[in-house]
Design a protein around this motif. Structure first.
Motif, PDB file in Angstrom:
ATOM      1  N   SER A 162      41.809  29.154  34.420  1.00 12.92           N
ATOM      2  CA  SER A 162      40.413  28.780  34.958  1.00 12.92           C
ATOM      3  C   SER A 162      39.089  29.702  34.908  1.00 12.92           C
ATOM      4  O   SER A 162      39.428  30.835  35.343  1.00 12.92           O
ATOM      5  CB  SER A 162      40.919  28.654  36.732  1.00 12.92           C
ATOM      6  N   ALA A 163      38.387  29.377  34.726  1.00 10.68           N
ATOM      7  CA  ALA A 163      36.979  29.626  34.561  1.00 10.68           C
ATOM      8  C   ALA A 163      35.965  29.151  35.929  1.00 10.68           C
ATOM      9  O   ALA A 163      35.469  30.718  35.970  1.00 10.68           O
ATOM     10  CB  ALA A 163      36.555  28.894  33.552  1.00 10.68           C
ATOM     11  N   VAL A 164      35.876  28.369  36.608  1.00 16.46           N
ATOM     12  CA  VAL A 164      34.977  28.677  37.678  1.00 16.46           C
ATOM     13  C   VAL A 164      35.513  27.695  38.612  1.00 16.46           C
ATOM     14  O   VAL A 164      37.011  26.610  37.895  1.00 16.46           O
ATOM     15  CB  VAL A 164      33.644  27.332  37.542  1.00 16.46           C
ATOM     16  N   LEU A 165      35.585  27.900  39.751  1.00 15.74           N
ATOM     17  CA  LEU A 165      36.421  27.140  41.000  1.00 15.74           C
ATOM     18  C   LEU A 165      35.172  26.556  42.233  1.00 15.74           C
ATOM     19  O   LEU A 165      35.307  28.341  42.544  1.00 15.74           O
ATOM     20  CB  LEU A 165      37.807  27.350  41.130  1.00 15.74           C
ATOM     21  N   SER A 166      35.297  26.339  43.009  1.00 21.43           N
ATOM     22  CA  SER A 166      35.030  25.552  44.432  1.00 21.43           C
ATOM     23  C   SER A 166      36.060  25.244  45.394  1.00 21.43           C
ATOM     24  O   SER A 166      37.224  24.989  44.727  1.00 21.43           O
ATOM     25  CB  SER A 166      33.885  25.007  43.784  1.00 21.43           C
ATOM     26  N   LYS A 167      35.058  24.665  46.406  1.00 22.83           N
ATOM     27  CA  LYS A 167      36.432  23.821  47.191  1.00 22.83           C
ATOM     28  C   LYS A 167      36.989  22.695  46.992  1.00 22.83           C
ATOM     29  O   LYS A 167      38.334  22.796  47.427  1.00 22.83           O
ATOM     30  CB  LYS A 167      35.398  24.139  49.023  1.00 22.83           C
ATOM     31  N   ASP A 168      36.594  22.496  45.957  1.00 26.12           N
ATOM     32  CA  ASP A 168      36.929  21.258  46.190  1.00 26.12           C
ATOM     33  C   ASP A 168      37.527  20.696  44.347  1.00 26.12           C
ATOM     34  O   ASP A 168      37.644  19.816  44.078  1.00 26.12           O
ATOM     35  CB  ASP A 168      36.597  19.666  46.784  1.00 26.12           C
ATOM     36  N   ARG A 169      36.726  21.350  43.617  1.00 24.75           N
ATOM     37  CA  ARG A 169      36.328  21.572  42.357  1.00 24.75           C
ATOM     38  C   ARG A 169      37.120  23.037  41.023  1.00 24.75           C
ATOM     39  O   ARG A 169      36.582  23.761  41.492  1.00 24.75           O
ATOM     40  CB  ARG A 169      35.709  20.700  41.787  1.00 24.75           C
ATOM     41  N   PRO A 189      35.553  47.423  35.546  1.00 23.54           N
ATOM     42  CA  PRO A 189      36.711  46.888  34.904  1.00 23.54           C
ATOM     43  C   PRO A 189      36.607  45.174  35.824  1.00 23.54           C
ATOM     44  O   PRO A 189      37.074  45.182  36.898  1.00 23.54           O
ATOM     45  CB  PRO A 189      37.411  47.331  34.479  1.00 23.54           C
ATOM     46  N   VAL A 190      36.832  44.508  34.172  1.00 23.92           N
ATOM     47  CA  VAL A 190      37.035  42.576  35.164  1.00 23.92           C
ATOM     48  C   VAL A 190      37.602  42.718  33.967  1.00 23.92           C
ATOM     49  O   VAL A 190      38.118  42.251  32.812  1.00 23.92           O
ATOM     50  CB  VAL A 190      35.539  41.596  35.370  1.00 23.92           C
ATOM     51  N   SER A 191      38.763  41.557  34.346  1.00 19.98           N
ATOM     52  CA  SER A 191      39.973  40.745  33.473  1.00 19.98           C
ATOM     53  C   SER A 191      40.228  39.639  33.767  1.00 19.98           C
ATOM     54  O   SER A 191      40.415  39.507  34.961  1.00 19.98           O
ATOM     55  CB  SER A 191      41.919  41.779  34.349  1.00 19.98           C
ATOM     56  N   PRO A 192      41.347  39.040  32.669  1.00 18.89           N
ATOM     57  CA  PRO A 192      41.558  37.536  33.687  1.00 18.89           C
ATOM     58  C   PRO A 192      42.436  37.639  34.068  1.00 18.89           C
ATOM     59  O   PRO A 192      43.341  38.513  34.465  1.00 18.89           O
ATOM     60  CB  PRO A 192      42.666  37.506  31.885  1.00 18.89           C
ATOM     61  N   GLY A 193      42.075  36.625  34.708  1.00 14.61           N
ATOM     62  CA  GLY A 193      42.775  36.224  36.518  1.00 14.61           C
ATOM     63  C   GLY A 193      41.648  36.962  37.847  1.00 14.61           C
ATOM     64  O   GLY A 193      41.709  36.910  38.726  1.00 14.61           O
ATOM     65  N   ASP A 194      41.168  37.983  36.887  1.00 16.34           N
ATOM     66  CA  ASP A 194      39.780  38.348  38.644  1.00 16.34           C
ATOM     67  C   ASP A 194      38.574  36.859  38.606  1.00 16.34           C
ATOM     68  O   ASP A 194      38.710  36.195  37.702  1.00 16.34           O
ATOM     69  CB  ASP A 194      39.443  39.019  37.943  1.00 16.34           C
ATOM     70  N   CYS A 195      38.749  37.508  40.379  1.00 18.27           N
ATOM     71  CA  CYS A 195      37.639  36.419  40.713  1.00 18.27           C
ATOM     72  C   CYS A 195      36.726  36.986  41.201  1.00 18.27           C
ATOM     73  O   CYS A 195      36.606  37.652  42.720  1.00 18.27           O
ATOM     74  CB  CYS A 195      38.617  35.594  41.653  1.00 18.27           C
ATOM     75  N   THR A 221      36.628  34.484  36.458  1.00 19.42           N
ATOM     76  CA  THR A 221      37.584  33.126  37.547  1.00 19.42           C
ATOM     77  C   THR A 221      35.807  33.216  37.507  1.00 19.42           C
ATOM     78  O   THR A 221      35.755  34.205  38.939  1.00 19.42           O
ATOM     79  CB  THR A 221      38.275  32.196  38.187  1.00 19.42           C
ATOM     80  N   VAL A 222      34.937  32.239  38.084  1.00 17.97           N
ATOM     81  CA  VAL A 222      33.744  32.886  39.494  1.00 17.97           C
ATOM     82  C   VAL A 222      33.855  31.022  40.229  1.00 17.97           C
ATOM     83  O   VAL A 222      34.343  30.015  39.838  1.00 17.97           O
ATOM     84  CB  VAL A 222      32.436  32.008  37.996  1.00 17.97           C
ATOM     85  N   VAL A 223      33.916  32.292  40.926  1.00 16.98           N
ATOM     86  CA  VAL A 223      34.070  30.979  42.268  1.00 16.98           C
ATOM     87  C   VAL A 223      32.552  30.584  42.916  1.00 16.98           C
ATOM     88  O   VAL A 223      32.219  31.673  43.460  1.00 16.98           O
ATOM     89  CB  VAL A 223      34.809  31.832  43.169  1.00 16.98           C
ATOM     90  N   VAL A 224      32.606  29.918  43.077  1.00 19.51           N
ATOM     91  CA  VAL A 224      31.253  29.113  43.515  1.00 19.51           C
ATOM     92  C   VAL A 224      31.259  29.226  45.576  1.00 19.51           C
ATOM     93  O   VAL A 224      32.531  27.966  45.654  1.00 19.51           O
ATOM     94  CB  VAL A 224      30.440  27.342  42.642  1.00 19.51           C
ATOM     95  N   ASP A 236      34.047  33.268  54.705  1.00 22.95           N
ATOM     96  CA  ASP A 236      34.626  32.237  54.413  1.00 22.95           C
ATOM     97  C   ASP A 236      35.652  31.783  53.383  1.00 22.95           C
ATOM     98  O   ASP A 236      36.715  31.986  52.957  1.00 22.95           O
ATOM     99  CB  ASP A 236      33.992  30.882  55.730  1.00 22.95           C
ATOM    100  N   SER A 237      34.042  31.969  53.196  1.00 25.27           N
ATOM    101  CA  SER A 237      34.977  32.102  51.565  1.00 25.27           C
ATOM    102  C   SER A 237      35.268  33.639  51.054  1.00 25.27           C
ATOM    103  O   SER A 237      36.010  33.092  50.374  1.00 25.27           O
ATOM    104  CB  SER A 237      33.434  32.072  50.628  1.00 25.27           C
ATOM    105  N   LEU A 238      35.466  34.542  51.210  1.00 23.98           N
ATOM    106  CA  LEU A 238      36.214  35.760  51.242  1.00 23.98           C
ATOM    107  C   LEU A 238      37.681  35.405  50.982  1.00 23.98           C
ATOM    108  O   LEU A 238      38.556  36.029  51.137  1.00 23.98           O
ATOM    109  CB  LEU A 238      35.546  37.330  51.865  1.00 23.98           C
ATOM    110  N   ARG A 239      37.875  34.492  52.688  1.00 21.83           N
ATOM    111  CA  ARG A 239      39.286  34.944  53.270  1.00 21.83           C
ATOM    112  C   ARG A 239      40.101  33.519  52.193  1.00 21.83           C
ATOM    113  O   ARG A 239      41.054  33.687  52.491  1.00 21.83           O
ATOM    114  CB  ARG A 239      39.234  34.224  54.580  1.00 21.83           C
ATOM    115  N   LYS A 240      39.652  32.585  51.642  1.00 23.98           N
ATOM    116  CA  LYS A 240      39.934  31.492  51.350  1.00 23.98           C
ATOM    117  C   LYS A 240      40.033  31.396  49.840  1.00 23.98           C
ATOM    118  O   LYS A 240      41.455  31.402  49.460  1.00 23.98           O
ATOM    119  CB  LYS A 240      38.662  30.093  51.295  1.00 23.98           C
ATOM    120  N   PHE A 241      39.216  32.353  49.087  1.00 30.32           N
ATOM    121  CA  PHE A 241      39.385  32.136  48.019  1.00 30.32           C
ATOM    122  C   PHE A 241      40.296  34.152  48.112  1.00 30.32           C
ATOM    123  O   PHE A 241      39.429  35.041  48.668  1.00 30.32           O
ATOM    124  CB  PHE A 241      38.599  32.150  47.397  1.00 30.32           C
TER     125      PHE A 241
END
Length: 408
Positions: free
Chosen positions: A20-27, A168-174, A199-202, A211-216
């Motif tokens: 996963s590269a980018v994700l949001s609440k519905d995508r 450091p940032v690694s694959p799987g980190d958000c 992964t960048v979380v929008v 709420d975003s911190l708790r959801k993702f």
């Protein structure tokens, strides 16, 4: 031969396309899906008549479509002009005119669905020259007038490499995209995360940060002091923050009491000093501890710093911007030795770390935004009955400082 940078989205699309590269609440888009969306958007740009090296304005809140449009402009060889959504229409128009940007595109024009031509040859735009122009974004200088800063691809690339060596940032980190993309801190999140294959979380703009911190499953987050203050004010957020790998605090001088509160809560806090002209970070602290001193930053590998005779912080390095944009021209803003004068006061410690003492002029920062007292004073004096006004900063635990006016 000019050094070239492979687009990190393209590179990871080849090696870990399903990640996963980018994700949001519905995508959610994998690296391969993001790569496909960017290529399709490049086709749309061509269809719209956008030319390589053309300056193209983007005005939008953070969305996945914004990320697609931004990388499509870069792939096509265009220069992205990133404007704040807070600007009034007339102000945005004036800023675009000042940088000779005649075209602004809506995101739906760029990243609309379409059908790729069968057998289409891959666009050979997945590499960037380190000195090629990438973007123009506005900052507020000591005069309070917006300045248009031009960055190269090398500025962002070397900044991200150095920052990732430090945190450091690694694959799987958000990494949560908690800062706007028209700020260099927001753009830095994209480069750091994509270079590492994370992964960048929008976040959803209609919900608050907590709420975003708790959801993702967020591992990294960038905050200004106001955001940190609000998160710490609710005990329910402490557990979520403690589980993260890194909380990067920047954008303003953080009140000591807020730093101590975060450290006492055992949060993985790092503070950073940076500026738009250096493509984000210049110096960043190690994780702060109760035993350690208040924030001092290690100079990152991409930057050099020295202190002038009048205690001003001077910087240069691979992340140093191309210059300020006026019309079609880009004017460097360096002294004869190639140093940029930041307008900030500081000192270099014996171990090479940097301590920032404050602004050389009167400007102060409130909630991550630059405040120029003289600008407020001018507006106050336009009000009938006000003969004179003086604005000063007053310390605030939540905002860092708030402007207070004395009027006659």
């Amino acid at each position: 031969m000019t050094e070239r940078i492979t687009c990190p989205v393209f590179e990871h699309g080849q090696t870990r396309g399903g990640q996963s590269a980018v994700l949001s609440k519905d995508r959610t888009l994998s690296y391969q899906q993001l790569e496909d969306a960017i290529e399709l958007a490049v086709e749309n740009l061509k269809r719209l008549g956008v030319k390589p090296r053309e300056r193209v304005g983007l005005i939008s809140p953070n969305t996945i479509e914004y990320i697609i449009a931004l990388f499509a402009l870069w792939r096509h060889g265009a220069v992205a002009c990133l404007l704040s959504t807070r600007l009034p229409e007339e102000g945005a128009r004036a800023c675009l005119q000042n940088i000779s940007c005649a075209r602004t595109l809506a995101l739906e024009e760029i990243s609309i669905p379409g059908t790729r031509t069968s057998g289409m040859v891959r666009v050979p735009g997945n590499e960037y020259g380190v000195n090629d122009s990438a973007d123009i974004m506005l900052t507020s200088g000591s005069s309070g007038e917006p300045k248009a800063v031009a960055h190269s691809f090398g500025n962002h690339y070397y900044s991200a490499l150095a920052a990732n060596e430090h945190i450091p940032v690694s694959p799987g980190d958000c990494w949560l995209l908690s800062l706007p993309l028209y700020h260099v801190g927001g753009l830095g999140i994209l480069w750091r995360t994509f270079l590492a294959g994370g992964t960048v979380v929008v976040p959803d703009p209609s919900t608050d940060l907590a709420d975003s911190l708790r959801k993702f499953d967020i591992t990294h987050v960038s905050l200004v002091s106001t955001q940190l203050h609000r998160l710490l004010s609710d005990p329910k957020n402490i557990g979520v923050l403690q589980k993260m790998k890194a909380i990067l605090i920047g954008g303003s001088a953080i009140p000591d009491v807020l730093v101590r509160k975060a450290v006492d809560a055992r949060l993985p806090v790092h503070v950073t000093y940076g500026l738009t002209e250096m493509a984000s970070q210049v110096a960043t602290s190690k994780r702060l501890t109760k035993e350690g001193p208040l924030p001092v930053g290690q100079i990152l590998r991409c930057a050099q710093a020295r202190i002038s005779d009048d205690h001003e912080i001077l910087v240069k390095g691979k992340t140093l911007f191309q210059g300020y944009v006026k019309g079609e021209k880009i004017k460097p803003a360096l002294d004869r030795q190639g140093w940029f004068h930041t307008g900030d006061l500081g000192c270099l410690n014996e171990d090479g770390t940097l301590t920032v003492l404050g602004r050389k002029d009167n400007m102060f920062i409130s909630g991550g935004e630059n405040i120029q007292p003289e600008e407020i004073e001018r507006h106050l004096c336009h009000i009938e009955g006000i003969a004179q006004a003086v604005v000063v900063p007053v310390k605030s635990e939540e905002f860092g400082a708030r402007p207070v006016a004395f009027v006659q």
